[in-house]
Design an enzyme around this catalytic site. Sequence first.
Site, mmCIF file in Angstrom:
data_model
loop_
_atom_site.group_PDB
_atom_site.id
_atom_site.type_symbol
_atom_site.label_atom_id
_atom_site.label_comp_id
_atom_site.label_asym_id
_atom_site.label_seq_id
_atom_site.Cartn_x
_atom_site.Cartn_y
_atom_site.Cartn_z
ATOM 1 C CB CYS A 154 -0.901 0.001 1.229
ATOM 2 S SG CYS A 154 -1.964 1.426 1.316
ATOM 3 C CG LEU A 155 4.379 3.639 -1.820
ATOM 4 C CD1 LEU A 155 4.587 4.328 -0.490
ATOM 5 C CD2 LEU A 155 5.694 3.037 -2.284
#
Lengths: 422, 222
Positions: free
Chosen positions: B88-89
């Site tokens: 999750c970026l």
Amino acid sequence: MNTLLSANVPDPTDFPPLTIAPGLRTLDGSLRCNICGELFDAPVTLNCGHCFCSFCVRSSLAEKQECPACRKTAIEGHLRPNPVMEEVVSAWKLSRPYILNLSKADSEQQQRDATPVATPKAKKRKIMAETGTRSGASTSSGVSAPRSPSKSKRTRQGSEVFFNTIPTSDADEDEMPEPSNASANPRPDDLVKCPMCTRRVKYKSINQHMDQGCKDPPLESTRSTMSDWKKLMAGPNKGKQKDTSDDEDNFPLPKASYATLKDRKLKEMLTEHGLPISGDRNQWIHRHQRWVMIYNANLDRSSRNRKTKQELRKELKKWEDEKAKKRRTTVEDNAAHEKRHKNEFAQLVDAARPRGDKGAPKAAASTAKWTAEQSKNNAAISLSGDKSPRAAQTEGNHCEREKNAIVVDSEEEREMVFLQRT
Amino acid sequence: MDARLRRVNKEIADCKNDKTSNIKIDLIEESPFHLKGSFPGPEGTPYQGGHFEVDIVIPESYPFQPVKLKFITKVYHPNVSSASGAICLDILKDAWSPVLTLKSTLISLQSLLCSPEPNDPQDAEVAKHYTTSKNSFEDTAIYWTQIYAGGPGPKEKKGKASTARETRDEIAIAGLERAHVEQFEALGFERSKVIDVLRRLNYRGPNVAKLSEDRVVEELLK
């Protein structure tokens, strides 16, 4: 496909690193678009000052309306052509191979000098002997007139990294093909390099040339004014001569809101630019979108570098062909295909089976026959669940099985066929 | 050669030539659009000393769409799924920009390991662990680094018996408190089962107060 990767794609690392040739890599790098990594093609500047290839930044703005570098909001209307950058890039394109050769020869020379660990004295003598003939030329050239300091720098070569750089320019001047011509007093008919545009101009006319802003053959300016006049005179009925003169319409094409357009209008828009109307509505839209983009990007080139509509159409066709090729991959040998993707299939089948099966007491389920319905459900699960990256990549590939005349449209169906067979 | 391939070529060459960043990119199979990146765990974090591998898939419309990254190496981190390696970026999603390169995204991943963002988690369990007891989280992260990423492991004396260490590992990997596991083990349940149940119930941090022991025992008896 290692061959593909090793293919020689020019990039800044072609030049020796900072320690040997400072600035060269940076120079090459800063003349490249940060999106495609190529030397700028039709460079345009955004409001924030960042510069990209026209086509690259148009593609990027179509995705998101911000500067790719600094994320400030930007729209296509902000784009301004950057003719100075274009000039610089075209000059660099010309000189790049030459400078590359020079820098290579120079770094080789440096290595050769550095390898024998000789005493400074012996080295000095050797170099002096070597450059004896050359230094004669350099004195006459007049450019490297302060002879003694350059010589003393040479002797320090290899011992200090900093000074390694200076001989580069020195050698540069030495190896110039026309050192005597560029010397102090050229004759009026000699060709000299214009310091502004780097073109070779007769010495007697260099001042005039520079005064005119380096437009030696002053064709463009007159042509553009002529076409301006033509446009004025021609008035509104320009439809007739549309294809005959390319610089007729120098205005960017507007973007269309395709959703509101009828099929007939879309077709008209395509034929207006001499584009084919094959395929379905979706393809028309993509074709027209792409056309608008390459057409407008082409206008950002200076008129000298502009491509003709014919070339642009070819470009568009190539792009469509490639896209079509990627979408369709036919499988010729069924057995080989199954063998090659065995692991992939196995993975998918594994992912499709309910998790609880493994080792759980409900083992009966795993040995049960796969009815068509079940396999369908499971295929759906596997698609929505975690896909293996490979599966994700091949997803959407169409493969035809000629033998059995089963056309497999998607990963899902391919898997179903596989399940039914096993 | 199409623009995408040319760009990927340049990016790989760029990584090869840059020896300071310690980031490597290799081919996985024949395709130049499916790569494997690797980088060392950042210093001063539980991931220090580890070697982390990332699966890279370059989409059709690259660089106008982000690359698809996924950890191959298991990582214990709030923004990385401990099961699938999904990351999750923001720059891998809506904050992508076409000027970002494989190298810069891998560097961003490296710095994600430095600064976890538990408020926007990928793995909720790990994020909870992180916010409730950071020390125990770091223990687990160090163990995972040691086991999966070849890290040096915790700095402790090697005098302990190996069996004790192994059991500690089990508990630490599950992200549980040792005392809790032993508490239920003393009731006569198997250690592996206790760990399994406590993990499933997320029996850690402030959660311990909310879950009654009876509930745990009930689960254990099932």
